[in-house]
Design a protein around this motif. Sequence first.
Motif, PDB file in Angstrom:
ATOM      1  N   LEU A 180       9.716   1.622  -6.750  1.00 36.97           N
ATOM      2  CA  LEU A 180       9.574   3.072  -6.728  1.00 36.97           C
ATOM      3  C   LEU A 180       8.756   3.563  -7.923  1.00 36.97           C
ATOM      4  O   LEU A 180       7.900   4.440  -7.800  1.00 36.97           O
ATOM      5  CB  LEU A 180      10.964   3.725  -6.725  1.00 36.97           C
ATOM      6  N   VAL A 181       8.999   2.982  -9.102  1.00 42.68           N
ATOM      7  CA  VAL A 181       8.238   3.364 -10.298  1.00 42.68           C
ATOM      8  C   VAL A 181       6.769   2.999 -10.141  1.00 42.68           C
ATOM      9  O   VAL A 181       5.867   3.780 -10.458  1.00 42.68           O
ATOM     10  CB  VAL A 181       8.847   2.695 -11.546  1.00 42.68           C
ATOM     11  N   GLU A 182       6.508   1.782  -9.614  1.00 44.28           N
ATOM     12  CA  GLU A 182       5.131   1.363  -9.428  1.00 44.28           C
ATOM     13  C   GLU A 182       4.416   2.255  -8.415  1.00 44.28           C
ATOM     14  O   GLU A 182       3.248   2.610  -8.587  1.00 44.28           O
ATOM     15  CB  GLU A 182       5.101  -0.089  -8.971  1.00 44.28           C
ATOM     16  N   THR A 183       5.103   2.633  -7.348  1.00 46.82           N
ATOM     17  CA  THR A 183       4.505   3.504  -6.339  1.00 46.82           C
ATOM     18  C   THR A 183       4.163   4.863  -6.933  1.00 46.82           C
ATOM     19  O   THR A 183       3.095   5.430  -6.668  1.00 46.82           O
ATOM     20  CB  THR A 183       5.470   3.673  -5.165  1.00 46.82           C
ATOM     21  N   ALA A 184       5.076   5.402  -7.754  1.00 46.04           N
ATOM     22  CA  ALA A 184       4.811   6.685  -8.398  1.00 46.04           C
ATOM     23  C   ALA A 184       3.612   6.595  -9.337  1.00 46.04           C
ATOM     24  O   ALA A 184       2.769   7.496  -9.398  1.00 46.04           O
ATOM     25  CB  ALA A 184       6.048   7.160  -9.148  1.00 46.04           C
ATOM     26  N   SER A 192       0.840  -1.194   0.000  1.00 48.68           N
ATOM     27  CA  SER A 192       0.000   0.000   0.000  1.00 48.68           C
ATOM     28  C   SER A 192       0.873   1.241   0.000  1.00 48.68           C
ATOM     29  O   SER A 192       2.033   1.205   0.408  1.00 48.68           O
ATOM     30  CB  SER A 192      -0.903  -0.004   1.229  1.00 48.68           C
ATOM     31  N   LEU A 193       0.266   2.341  -0.451  1.00 49.70           N
ATOM     32  CA  LEU A 193       1.013   3.590  -0.517  1.00 49.70           C
ATOM     33  C   LEU A 193       1.364   4.069   0.877  1.00 49.70           C
ATOM     34  O   LEU A 193       0.541   3.990   1.799  1.00 49.70           O
ATOM     35  CB  LEU A 193       0.191   4.663  -1.229  1.00 49.70           C
ATOM     36  N   PRO A 194       2.571   4.582   1.068  1.00 50.17           N
ATOM     37  CA  PRO A 194       2.903   5.148   2.374  1.00 50.17           C
ATOM     38  C   PRO A 194       2.107   6.414   2.630  1.00 50.17           C
ATOM     39  O   PRO A 194       1.596   7.063   1.714  1.00 50.17           O
ATOM     40  CB  PRO A 194       4.408   5.433   2.261  1.00 50.17           C
TER      41      PRO A 194
END
Length: 680
Positions: free
Chosen positions: A497-501, A431-433
């Motif tokens: 990091l790319v997926e989170t962005a 999940s997103l922070p």
Amino acid sequence: MADVVIFYGPPFVGKTAYCEENFNDYKRISAREVFLSDSSACLRQVILQVVNYLRDGQKVVIDDENWSDTTRSSYINTVKSKVPGCTFQCIMFHPKEKLQVYWSREWALAEQCMTQVNQSEPCTIDMRQSDDKFDNWFSGNRSIIKTPQTSEGFTIKTIETHLTANTHFKFEVPALFVPWQSIVHYKDNKSSVVCGVSETFNLWYKVNPCGRIIIINDSQPESGSQDENMKTVLSQICNDLKDCVLYFCTIDDKYECGQFAVPPRPGLVAWLQRLHHLQLKHRGTLFLTLTSVDVKCAEVAGINHMTAQTIFSHPHLVTATHCAIKAHEPTVLQHMTFHRAKNSSMDKAKIPLFDICGESKCLKVHCGAGRVHGICYPDFETLQKYQDLYTENATPISETSSRVDKLRQQYAQQRSDQIVQIGGGEQSRRSLPKWLIPKSERQNILSGPRSETNIEDDGKRKTALDCGNESMQSPRKKLMRSISQSVTVYCMNELELVETAKMALKQFNAQEENLETPSSPKPLGKDHGRKHLIESHMTEDKSHVTKADSTHVSKVKEDTDNHVFKGHMTPTEPMNGGNETEERNECTTLLDEIFCNSKDSSNVAERSSKNVKSSQEKYANLTDEETSGRHSNLEENLVVADSLVPETVSCIQETVMTTASITSRKKNPGPDLTFLDDLF
């Protein structure tokens, strides 16, 4: 070609190798070898032997240093008198640099050590004597070293030599050099193995099959107990190893080993390179350093290095070659050459000391020149597999490619087939922070349904009760709580990091789409937004305004609509002779005391109540013109603030906390601080 060829050059410069390659039809004579075989021999006997060869119709090469002009003239004058008509030539050998002769001497010593182990032959190299000769040759001492001149009766030819190895197999084996002091921890006169050593060795050998793990102890042992301690520690490490063995090298006598073997000089590295056929610039070769002396030794030898403490703390880094500090390969090693050895005992590829190993699991040999070489292995079966693997993959010098490198690539391919690719085709389920979630959505999460069990928010464990009360806490309490709690650090690889962005961008785009849907009112432009904001601001202020002033407020609203939003905005001036500035200063001082000085809370409460009353009185006594001017000031500030806010921020909905909602949450009556809502 001349009948007699006299060599001139320092020891270990490559004169003998040049002779074997270019003077096969000549008879080679070395006065030094004659003197070693017969201590009673003299120079005259060597010259007479040269004369006998010439009389038999053979040509002669005098393979010696011949640094003295007296020695050279003795050869020429005697031969001319005994065999008239002979021609002479002098070949001067020059190394690329001083390091070349030192390195060549270590290789020559290693070749003798191989012969000594197999045939019990003594070492014939005097390290101290050769050190003195090197000093004379390279110090420019012309009183001892006499350069040949054509006036002596011969022609002169100059040759620049390279480092040359006589071997059947290439130098292709990777190595892991480890200082002895870095793997041992001493406490209460007891030694123990440093944590992570065995794991590091196993990981490195999986990536570098046929590689050598070599423990270097460059300090002379003070007693026999230290030697036994080293054997015990290495045997303990070997019990945890898989499919590989340990080699170790120690200095038995610093005086006898020569100055080039004393750190930071890389004499031991050069010696081990020849014994094990090591490739010092191999991708897997690494020097684990403990002190600055080790770093300098690795730099001189051209070996990539990392600190031993870092590797043992993080064993997986031992295979990360890009993390190592790169060292420049010496020019001497860049131009080294190989010649096929004439010694038949070196035809079969063998690991050092294999022929004399038994069931002892730990063996050491005194190799002469103040050095000890040893091996430790878990069992003889593991040692035999280790030997067979190297025998099958050792590359002859006649081949262009490397069999060891091919084996290393095969092992790497097998490991890559077993590795599960992270993020390959599937999005991360993480999940997103909290710091990537917009404020409006974060508020909805806090106010949403909660379970009674513990929930995880931003990496910290909280109860549902704590999360529900979090929005009711004061900013000071929130700050103190955040300081007391541990800090969460998010570690992501590039894919995560790319997926989170991407996930964050999708959420922002979804919010923008929701704002533009017919279900929600469309914004009518910046002016309409400002008007709505001023109306909400005035609605909140109505709780502070008396009934008598309601007519003034409505008139202010009409004046604001007619004046501000029709394009007739003009700069305004401060009102009441700086009363507004004084009011702001008082509010700033009050805020500083509220959030910074916890000791004077009672005084702050009293002062805040006074400021609230004074602000209400000032606001109630304002005339229509002053109120209109105040709202004009507010409009001008909004224009400036709006120009500084990025466009993306305007898309985020913010929850407006009214005075009534805040008042309803308070349980204990206290000072009236509702004016803070206007500021925040």
